[in-house]
Write a protein that holds these residues in place. Structure first.
Motif, PDB file in Angstrom:
ATOM      1  N   GLY A 128       0.818  -1.216   0.000  1.00 31.99           N
ATOM      2  CA  GLY A 128       0.000   0.000   0.000  1.00 31.99           C
ATOM      3  C   GLY A 128       0.844   1.255   0.000  1.00 31.99           C
ATOM      4  O   GLY A 128       0.522   2.242  -0.668  1.00 31.99           O
ATOM      5  N   ARG A 129       1.961   1.217   0.741  1.00 31.41           N
ATOM      6  CA  ARG A 129       2.849   2.378   0.772  1.00 31.41           C
ATOM      7  C   ARG A 129       3.529   2.584  -0.579  1.00 31.41           C
ATOM      8  O   ARG A 129       3.706   3.727  -1.030  1.00 31.41           O
ATOM      9  CB  ARG A 129       3.889   2.198   1.885  1.00 31.41           C
ATOM     10  CG  ARG A 129       4.733   3.425   2.146  1.00 31.41           C
ATOM     11  CD  ARG A 129       5.545   3.306   3.412  1.00 31.41           C
ATOM     12  NE  ARG A 129       6.490   2.206   3.350  1.00 31.41           N
ATOM     13  CZ  ARG A 129       7.438   1.998   4.265  1.00 31.41           C
ATOM     14  NH1 ARG A 129       7.532   2.807   5.310  1.00 31.41           N
ATOM     15  NH2 ARG A 129       8.258   0.981   4.161  1.00 31.41           N
ATOM     16  N   ARG A 130       3.886   1.484  -1.246  1.00 28.03           N
ATOM     17  CA  ARG A 130       4.493   1.609  -2.577  1.00 28.03           C
ATOM     18  C   ARG A 130       3.506   2.173  -3.583  1.00 28.03           C
ATOM     19  O   ARG A 130       3.875   2.948  -4.474  1.00 28.03           O
ATOM     20  CB  ARG A 130       5.012   0.250  -3.049  1.00 28.03           C
ATOM     21  CG  ARG A 130       6.257  -0.230  -2.317  1.00 28.03           C
ATOM     22  CD  ARG A 130       6.923  -1.374  -3.048  1.00 28.03           C
ATOM     23  NE  ARG A 130       6.057  -2.524  -3.189  1.00 28.03           N
ATOM     24  CZ  ARG A 130       5.986  -3.520  -2.309  1.00 28.03           C
ATOM     25  NH1 ARG A 130       6.733  -3.477  -1.211  1.00 28.03           N
ATOM     26  NH2 ARG A 130       5.188  -4.555  -2.512  1.00 28.03           N
ATOM     27  N   GLU A 131       2.233   1.802  -3.461  1.00 32.05           N
ATOM     28  CA  GLU A 131       1.214   2.342  -4.365  1.00 32.05           C
ATOM     29  C   GLU A 131       1.055   3.848  -4.171  1.00 32.05           C
ATOM     30  O   GLU A 131       0.909   4.602  -5.141  1.00 32.05           O
ATOM     31  CB  GLU A 131      -0.112   1.620  -4.133  1.00 32.05           C
ATOM     32  CG  GLU A 131      -0.105   0.166  -4.597  1.00 32.05           C
ATOM     33  CD  GLU A 131      -1.377  -0.572  -4.237  1.00 32.05           C
ATOM     34  OE1 GLU A 131      -2.253   0.040  -3.565  1.00 32.05           O
ATOM     35  OE2 GLU A 131      -1.516  -1.743  -4.608  1.00 32.05           O
ATOM     36  N   LYS A 132       1.073   4.293  -2.922  1.00 30.71           N
ATOM     37  CA  LYS A 132       1.007   5.736  -2.655  1.00 30.71           C
ATOM     38  C   LYS A 132       2.233   6.451  -3.224  1.00 30.71           C
ATOM     39  O   LYS A 132       2.120   7.530  -3.813  1.00 30.71           O
ATOM     40  CB  LYS A 132       0.900   5.991  -1.149  1.00 30.71           C
ATOM     41  CG  LYS A 132      -0.423   5.596  -0.530  1.00 30.71           C
ATOM     42  CD  LYS A 132      -0.428   5.917   0.955  1.00 30.71           C
ATOM     43  CE  LYS A 132      -1.745   5.524   1.600  1.00 30.71           C
ATOM     44  NZ  LYS A 132      -1.757   5.821   3.062  1.00 30.71           N
ATOM     45  N   LEU A 133       3.391   5.835  -3.034  1.00 36.81           N
ATOM     46  CA  LEU A 133       4.626   6.418  -3.558  1.00 36.81           C
ATOM     47  C   LEU A 133       4.563   6.551  -5.071  1.00 36.81           C
ATOM     48  O   LEU A 133       4.936   7.594  -5.630  1.00 36.81           O
ATOM     49  CB  LEU A 133       5.820   5.556  -3.157  1.00 36.81           C
ATOM     50  CG  LEU A 133       7.171   5.924  -3.793  1.00 36.81           C
ATOM     51  CD1 LEU A 133       7.625   7.305  -3.336  1.00 36.81           C
ATOM     52  CD2 LEU A 133       8.228   4.879  -3.442  1.00 36.81           C
ATOM     53  N   ALA A 134       4.080   5.516  -5.752  1.00 38.23           N
ATOM     54  CA  ALA A 134       4.007   5.552  -7.212  1.00 38.23           C
ATOM     55  C   ALA A 134       3.076   6.663  -7.686  1.00 38.23           C
ATOM     56  O   ALA A 134       3.394   7.398  -8.637  1.00 38.23           O
ATOM     57  CB  ALA A 134       3.526   4.198  -7.747  1.00 38.23           C
ATOM     58  N   GLN A 135       1.921   6.809  -7.036  1.00 43.37           N
ATOM     59  CA  GLN A 135       0.968   7.849  -7.426  1.00 43.37           C
ATOM     60  C   GLN A 135       1.557   9.243  -7.221  1.00 43.37           C
ATOM     61  O   GLN A 135       1.443  10.121  -8.095  1.00 43.37           O
ATOM     62  CB  GLN A 135      -0.319   7.693  -6.610  1.00 43.37           C
ATOM     63  CG  GLN A 135      -1.359   8.783  -6.837  1.00 43.37           C
ATOM     64  CD  GLN A 135      -1.893   8.784  -8.257  1.00 43.37           C
ATOM     65  OE1 GLN A 135      -1.928   7.754  -8.904  1.00 43.37           O
ATOM     66  NE2 GLN A 135      -2.294   9.960  -8.736  1.00 43.37           N
ATOM     67  N   GLN A 136       2.201   9.450  -6.086  1.00 42.42           N
ATOM     68  CA  GLN A 136       2.769  10.767  -5.802  1.00 42.42           C
ATOM     69  C   GLN A 136       3.989  11.044  -6.678  1.00 42.42           C
ATOM     70  O   GLN A 136       4.218  12.186  -7.090  1.00 42.42           O
ATOM     71  CB  GLN A 136       3.138  10.862  -4.318  1.00 42.42           C
ATOM     72  CG  GLN A 136       1.922  10.812  -3.399  1.00 42.42           C
ATOM     73  CD  GLN A 136       2.281  10.819  -1.926  1.00 42.42           C
ATOM     74  OE1 GLN A 136       3.368  11.256  -1.543  1.00 42.42           O
ATOM     75  NE2 GLN A 136       1.373  10.342  -1.084  1.00 42.42           N
ATOM     76  N   PHE A 137       4.758  10.009  -6.997  1.00 40.42           N
ATOM     77  CA  PHE A 137       5.907  10.184  -7.886  1.00 40.42           C
ATOM     78  C   PHE A 137       5.434  10.550  -9.289  1.00 40.42           C
ATOM     79  O   PHE A 137       6.080  11.362  -9.976  1.00 40.42           O
ATOM     80  CB  PHE A 137       6.735   8.896  -7.924  1.00 40.42           C
ATOM     81  CG  PHE A 137       7.989   9.009  -8.736  1.00 40.42           C
ATOM     82  CD1 PHE A 137       9.108   9.639  -8.226  1.00 40.42           C
ATOM     83  CD2 PHE A 137       8.046   8.495 -10.026  1.00 40.42           C
ATOM     84  CE1 PHE A 137      10.268   9.764  -8.980  1.00 40.42           C
ATOM     85  CE2 PHE A 137       9.201   8.601 -10.779  1.00 40.42           C
ATOM     86  CZ  PHE A 137      10.312   9.245 -10.262  1.00 40.42           C
ATOM     87  N   ARG A 138       4.322   9.971  -9.724  1.00 40.80           N
ATOM     88  CA  ARG A 138       3.767  10.324 -11.031  1.00 40.80           C
ATOM     89  C   ARG A 138       3.472  11.814 -11.099  1.00 40.80           C
ATOM     90  O   ARG A 138       3.839  12.494 -12.075  1.00 40.80           O
ATOM     91  CB  ARG A 138       2.485   9.525 -11.276  1.00 40.80           C
ATOM     92  CG  ARG A 138       1.640  10.021 -12.451  1.00 40.80           C
ATOM     93  CD  ARG A 138       0.317   9.274 -12.524  1.00 40.80           C
ATOM     94  NE  ARG A 138      -0.536   9.823 -13.553  1.00 40.80           N
ATOM     95  CZ  ARG A 138      -1.384  10.829 -13.374  1.00 40.80           C
ATOM     96  NH1 ARG A 138      -1.475  11.392 -12.167  1.00 40.80           N
ATOM     97  NH2 ARG A 138      -2.130  11.280 -14.366  1.00 40.80           N
TER      98      ARG A 138
END
Length: 270
Positions: A84-94
């Motif tokens: 879940g934390r990686r998914e948040k990171l990916a969205q914010q990095f986008r």
């Protein structure tokens, strides 16, 4: 030795040591509990093990051989929270790289484009967000004359997100090769942003299937509870005797196998 190491990773003090060592640059590939999380999820795991002990064996003494399930529950919870934390990171990095690409289009230098994009992300997600903390590390690095591509490659390595790693690699190549660097970075940002957005949409579509899977996991317990209430003594023959214990153990093994299989089915890596 390997099993002992994995058990120590579950303990709450491991997270404090890791944070002190990394100084706000965490490894997103794994998740370490703090004290409250460890206590909460341990109680949840014990509750699930007690529920299984009662439904399958009608004895809380059966909780003792089922204690390894608590460890497996904690490991699974760690993996779920890390994902879940990686998914948040990916969205914010986008959003970060798309904003940086817009800054490059406006004529900013690469470093200034990322710094400006960091301010946009902080306004969008808050100063306590994952990317806001990463931007604080990025600002300190730029202030200490650490190359931006080196810090992005470090983020890609720690992120465990292939799209972040790919962008960091392309960015590093673009910086070394020179030429139309801004155009290469803008194109890479657009492609990476599209891939992350598609991944997010697929996860959204699978959310209802995951909810259905959780409901189906509860069905056997609901059926057993219904029969025990409406037909008292219906399952008594399966308890307190060797043959019944063997049958219920086989049923438990089948249930756990179905539980793991259903999790694999809905856990689609994009």
């Amino acid at each position: 030795m390997q099993i002992s190491l994995k058990w120590r990773e579950l303990l709450p003090h491991s997270r404090k040591k890791e944070e002190q060592r990394k100084e706000h640059a965490p490894d997103y590939r794994k998740y370490l509990f703090d004290g409250k999380e460890f206590a909460l999820y341990t109680v949840q795991g014990l509750g699930i093990a007690a529920l299984i002990a009662w439904f399958f064996y009608r004895s809380f003494w059966a909780l003792l051989p089922l204690l390894p399930l608590v460890v497996l529950f904690l490991r699974g919870k760690q993996e779920s929270l890390a994902k879940g934390r990686r998914e948040k990171l990916a969205q914010q990095f986008r959003d970060l790289i798309l904003s940086a690409a817009a800054g490059l289009q406006a004529g900013y230098s690469v470093e200034n484009a990322f710094l400006a994009a960091g301010e946009d992300v902080e306004r969008l997600y808050g100063t306590d967000s994952i990317m806001a903390r990463e931007m604080a590390v990025l600002r300190r690095g730029i202030g200490n004359n650490i190359p931006l591509e080196q810090m992005l490659k470090d983020l890609g390595r720690r992120s465990g997100v292939p799209d972040v790693e790919d962008f960091a690699e392309v960015f590093s190549i673009a910086k070394r090769s020179g030429g139309a660097m801004n155009e290469m970075i803008r194109r890479s940002a657009a492609v990476t942003g599209d891939k992350i957005e598609i991944s997010r949409e697929i996860r959204t579509l699978l959310a209802s299937r995951r909810y259905e899977q959780k409901i189906m996991n509860l069905i056997p317990f609901l059926i057993m509870a219904y029969l025990q209430v409406t037909s008292a003594g219906f399952f008594d023959v399966l308890y307190k005797n060797p043959a019944g214990i063997l049958i219920m153990t086989v049923c438990l093994a089948v249930y756990l196998a179905a539980f793991l299989l259903s999790g694999k089915i809905v856990d689609i890596e994009v």
